[in-house]
Each structure stands twice: as structure tokens, then as C-alpha cells.
Design a protein around this motif. Structure first.
Motif, PDB file in Angstrom:
ATOM      1  N   GLU A   1      28.983  31.584  32.681  1.00 36.38           N
ATOM      2  CA  GLU A   1      28.761  30.223  33.163  1.00 36.38           C
ATOM      3  C   GLU A   1      29.572  29.923  34.417  1.00 36.38           C
ATOM      4  O   GLU A   1      29.141  29.183  35.289  1.00 36.38           O
ATOM      5  CB  GLU A   1      29.087  29.218  32.059  1.00 36.38           C
ATOM      6  CG  GLU A   1      28.165  29.353  30.857  1.00 36.38           C
ATOM      7  CD  GLU A   1      28.581  28.495  29.691  1.00 36.38           C
ATOM      8  OE1 GLU A   1      29.388  27.560  29.871  1.00 36.38           O
ATOM      9  OE2 GLU A   1      28.093  28.757  28.575  1.00 36.38           O
ATOM     10  N   ASN A   2      30.771  30.513  34.508  1.00 33.21           N
ATOM     11  CA  ASN A   2      31.657  30.254  35.636  1.00 33.21           C
ATOM     12  C   ASN A   2      31.615  31.456  36.593  1.00 33.21           C
ATOM     13  O   ASN A   2      32.090  32.534  36.267  1.00 33.21           O
ATOM     14  CB  ASN A   2      33.087  30.014  35.143  1.00 33.21           C
ATOM     15  CG  ASN A   2      34.036  29.693  36.263  1.00 33.21           C
ATOM     16  OD1 ASN A   2      33.632  29.481  37.406  1.00 33.21           O
ATOM     17  ND2 ASN A   2      35.315  29.654  35.940  1.00 33.21           N
ATOM     18  N   LEU A   3      31.051  31.234  37.775  1.00 32.69           N
ATOM     19  CA  LEU A   3      30.918  32.321  38.753  1.00 32.69           C
ATOM     20  C   LEU A   3      32.147  32.460  39.654  1.00 32.69           C
ATOM     21  O   LEU A   3      32.225  33.391  40.441  1.00 32.69           O
ATOM     22  CB  LEU A   3      29.679  32.096  39.623  1.00 32.69           C
ATOM     23  CG  LEU A   3      28.340  32.044  38.901  1.00 32.69           C
ATOM     24  CD1 LEU A   3      27.219  31.759  39.888  1.00 32.69           C
ATOM     25  CD2 LEU A   3      28.073  33.325  38.153  1.00 32.69           C
ATOM     26  N   GLU A   4      33.096  31.555  39.534  1.00 27.92           N
ATOM     27  CA  GLU A   4      34.289  31.572  40.392  1.00 27.92           C
ATOM     28  C   GLU A   4      35.017  32.920  40.407  1.00 27.92           C
ATOM     29  O   GLU A   4      35.326  33.426  41.474  1.00 27.92           O
ATOM     30  CB  GLU A   4      35.260  30.459  39.988  1.00 27.92           C
ATOM     31  CG  GLU A   4      34.822  29.067  40.404  1.00 27.92           C
ATOM     32  CD  GLU A   4      34.780  28.888  41.912  1.00 27.92           C
ATOM     33  OE1 GLU A   4      35.690  29.355  42.611  1.00 27.92           O
ATOM     34  OE2 GLU A   4      33.806  28.269  42.378  1.00 27.92           O
ATOM     35  N   PRO A   5      35.302  33.542  39.248  1.00 28.69           N
ATOM     36  CA  PRO A   5      36.008  34.832  39.291  1.00 28.69           C
ATOM     37  C   PRO A   5      35.242  35.913  40.049  1.00 28.69           C
ATOM     38  O   PRO A   5      35.842  36.771  40.672  1.00 28.69           O
ATOM     39  CB  PRO A   5      36.151  35.213  37.812  1.00 28.69           C
ATOM     40  CG  PRO A   5      36.057  33.929  37.072  1.00 28.69           C
ATOM     41  CD  PRO A   5      35.127  33.067  37.876  1.00 28.69           C
ATOM     42  N   LEU A   6      33.921  35.865  40.014  1.00 36.95           N
ATOM     43  CA  LEU A   6      33.125  36.865  40.728  1.00 36.95           C
ATOM     44  C   LEU A   6      33.176  36.666  42.234  1.00 36.95           C
ATOM     45  O   LEU A   6      33.048  37.618  42.991  1.00 36.95           O
ATOM     46  CB  LEU A   6      31.671  36.826  40.255  1.00 36.95           C
ATOM     47  CG  LEU A   6      31.420  37.311  38.830  1.00 36.95           C
ATOM     48  CD1 LEU A   6      29.977  37.072  38.433  1.00 36.95           C
ATOM     49  CD2 LEU A   6      31.764  38.782  38.704  1.00 36.95           C
ATOM     50  N   ASN A   7      33.358  35.436  42.678  1.00 37.79           N
ATOM     51  CA  ASN A   7      33.417  35.148  44.114  1.00 37.79           C
ATOM     52  C   ASN A   7      34.584  35.853  44.789  1.00 37.79           C
ATOM     53  O   ASN A   7      34.566  36.083  45.995  1.00 37.79           O
ATOM     54  CB  ASN A   7      33.501  33.637  44.367  1.00 37.79           C
ATOM     55  CG  ASN A   7      32.196  32.947  44.052  1.00 37.79           C
ATOM     56  OD1 ASN A   7      31.134  33.547  44.087  1.00 37.79           O
ATOM     57  ND2 ASN A   7      32.275  31.666  43.741  1.00 37.79           N
ATOM     58  N   PHE A   8      35.596  36.221  44.019  1.00 38.68           N
ATOM     59  CA  PHE A   8      36.779  36.893  44.557  1.00 38.68           C
ATOM     60  C   PHE A   8      36.426  38.234  45.190  1.00 38.68           C
ATOM     61  O   PHE A   8      37.001  38.629  46.177  1.00 38.68           O
ATOM     62  CB  PHE A   8      37.822  37.058  43.440  1.00 38.68           C
ATOM     63  CG  PHE A   8      39.040  37.806  43.869  1.00 38.68           C
ATOM     64  CD1 PHE A   8      39.946  37.243  44.757  1.00 38.68           C
ATOM     65  CD2 PHE A   8      39.285  39.084  43.399  1.00 38.68           C
ATOM     66  CE1 PHE A   8      41.073  37.940  45.165  1.00 38.68           C
ATOM     67  CE2 PHE A   8      40.404  39.793  43.798  1.00 38.68           C
ATOM     68  CZ  PHE A   8      41.295  39.214  44.680  1.00 38.68           C
ATOM     69  N   PHE A   9      35.468  38.953  44.601  1.00 38.38           N
ATOM     70  CA  PHE A   9      35.127  40.254  45.157  1.00 38.38           C
ATOM     71  C   PHE A   9      33.665  40.399  45.555  1.00 38.38           C
ATOM     72  O   PHE A   9      33.153  41.502  45.684  1.00 38.38           O
ATOM     73  CB  PHE A   9      35.550  41.405  44.226  1.00 38.38           C
ATOM     74  CG  PHE A   9      35.166  41.236  42.794  1.00 38.38           C
ATOM     75  CD1 PHE A   9      36.051  40.683  41.895  1.00 38.38           C
ATOM     76  CD2 PHE A   9      33.926  41.637  42.347  1.00 38.38           C
ATOM     77  CE1 PHE A   9      35.701  40.534  40.576  1.00 38.38           C
ATOM     78  CE2 PHE A   9      33.576  41.499  41.027  1.00 38.38           C
ATOM     79  CZ  PHE A   9      34.472  40.941  40.140  1.00 38.38           C
ATOM     80  N   VAL A  10      32.989  39.286  45.786  1.00 40.54           N
ATOM     81  CA  VAL A  10      31.622  39.317  46.318  1.00 40.54           C
ATOM     82  C   VAL A  10      31.706  39.002  47.797  1.00 40.54           C
ATOM     83  O   VAL A  10      32.357  38.043  48.200  1.00 40.54           O
ATOM     84  CB  VAL A  10      30.724  38.283  45.599  1.00 40.54           C
ATOM     85  CG1 VAL A  10      29.380  38.169  46.259  1.00 40.54           C
ATOM     86  CG2 VAL A  10      30.566  38.657  44.136  1.00 40.54           C
ATOM     87  N   ASN A  11      31.045  39.817  48.627  1.00 42.29           N
ATOM     88  CA  ASN A  11      31.122  39.545  50.061  1.00 42.29           C
ATOM     89  C   ASN A  11      30.109  38.475  50.469  1.00 42.29           C
ATOM     90  O   ASN A  11      29.219  38.122  49.706  1.00 42.29           O
ATOM     91  CB  ASN A  11      30.966  40.835  50.879  1.00 42.29           C
ATOM     92  CG  ASN A  11      29.582  41.438  50.772  1.00 42.29           C
ATOM     93  OD1 ASN A  11      28.583  40.762  50.982  1.00 42.29           O
ATOM     94  ND2 ASN A  11      29.530  42.720  50.462  1.00 42.29           N
TER      95      ASN A  11
END
Length: 173
Positions: free
Chosen positions: A84-94
Motif C-alpha cells: 500500500e505504501n510505495l514510499e520505501p520503493l521510491n528510494f531505489f527507483v530511478n
């Protein structure tokens, strides 16, 4: 040949792989299940799309390779009912990675708007770009579905997303 990585239960991954292969007319896909056992062997493969259809915290904690694999991918297709929370993925998504969410919730990019005994209506709620940089606009698609596949509705959304990205049509599941 696009490489598609799937983080999911093996049965779901196999279902997705089989249906993509059956529905694809012009694209030859290589679909690989990403799990604890395979992650080190596939660390040098550049996946065009990564499907996240399962919880990935443990996999991320146990391997630095997954972060690198995700960073290199062009598409990240995420089950927003599970993550549900995409914030942690944004750390390593370009910044060039196209994030497409799917699920049965109202915030998903791709969702189901209607389920009947013989077919489903897949709804694209937010536009996204395909592999040829063409916009896939908001619209609904009627898909014929066998009764024994109704349990695999979320997997159908993944299949639809992958085929649509590469200019293929999902006809029947």
C-alpha cells in the motif's frame, strides 16, 4: 525479447507466464520468477519489467541485488493491495521508471470495474506509457475469462499490464 521478473508465489508466477505466452502474438517474452533462491543467479540480468505481486521486505533485507535489479528496470508493476505504501520503493527507483499499480482498490492504475461469470472489465484509471512511449489512456477493456480462472483476478491485471505495455492484446484468460 523483453525480460520480465516476477516476485510472487511460484504458482502465480507460472500462471502469469503461461497466460502471457498464450496471448502474445508478436512478442517473445522471457519470464523469470524472482525469489530467495534465484536472486543471486539473476543479478546481472536487465529486466525491462519487474512485477511485485507479493511482500518484498524480507527479500530486500536478505539481498542487495534486488535493489539493483529494480533500479535498472523500465517498468515496475506493483500489487497495491499488498504494497500500500510505495514510499520505501521510491528510494531505489530511478526517475525514468514507469510505476504501474494494480489491484482491487480505487487508487490502482489498473483495476477491475466489473466481474461477471464469463468476463471481466479491466479499467485503466490512470494513463501510462507503453514500450513505444505511446500513452495508454483511461478506458475499459472487456476480457473473456474461464470460470476456473476467476480466483486469479489480480494475476489477470498483471497479464493485461504486461501485454498492453508491449502492444499486445489480452483476449482470453
Amino acid at each position: 525479447m523483453p525480460f520480465i521478473g516476477i516476485i510472487a508465489k511460484e504458482s502465480d508466477s507460472n500462471f502469469i507466464k503461461n497466460k502471457i505466452t498464450k496471448n502474445s502474438k508478436k512478442t517473445n517474452f522471457e519470464v523469470i520468477n524472482i525469489n530467495k533462491k534465484s536472486i543471486e543467479n539473476i543479478k546481472n540480468i536487465k529486466f525491462e519489467a519487474i512485477v511485485i505481486n507479493d511482500e518484498i521486505k524480507e527479500l530486500l533485507n536478505n539481498s542487495n541485488y534486488l535493489e539493483e535489479i529494480i533500479k535498472k528496470s523500465k517498468y515496475l508493476i506493483i500489487n497495491s493491495d499488498i504494497i500500500e505504501n510505495l514510499e520505501p520503493l521510491n528510494f531505489f527507483v530511478n526517475s525514468t521508471t514507469e510505476i504501474i499499480t494494480f489491484g482491487l482498490n480505487k487508487k490502482a492504475t489498473i483495476t477491475i470495474s466489473s466481474i461477471k461469470s464469463e468476463n471481466i472489465l479491466i479499467c485503466v484509471q490512470k494513463s501510462f506509457k507503453d514500450a513505444k512511449n505511446k500513452h495508454i489512456e483511461e478506458q475499459e477493456f472487456k476480457i473473456e475469462m474461464k470460470k476456473n480462472n476467476l480466483k486469479k483476478i489480480c494475476n489477470s491485471l498483471v497479464i493485461f499490464a504486461i501485454l498492453t505495455i508491449y502492444g499486445e492484446k489480452l483476449q482470453k484468460i
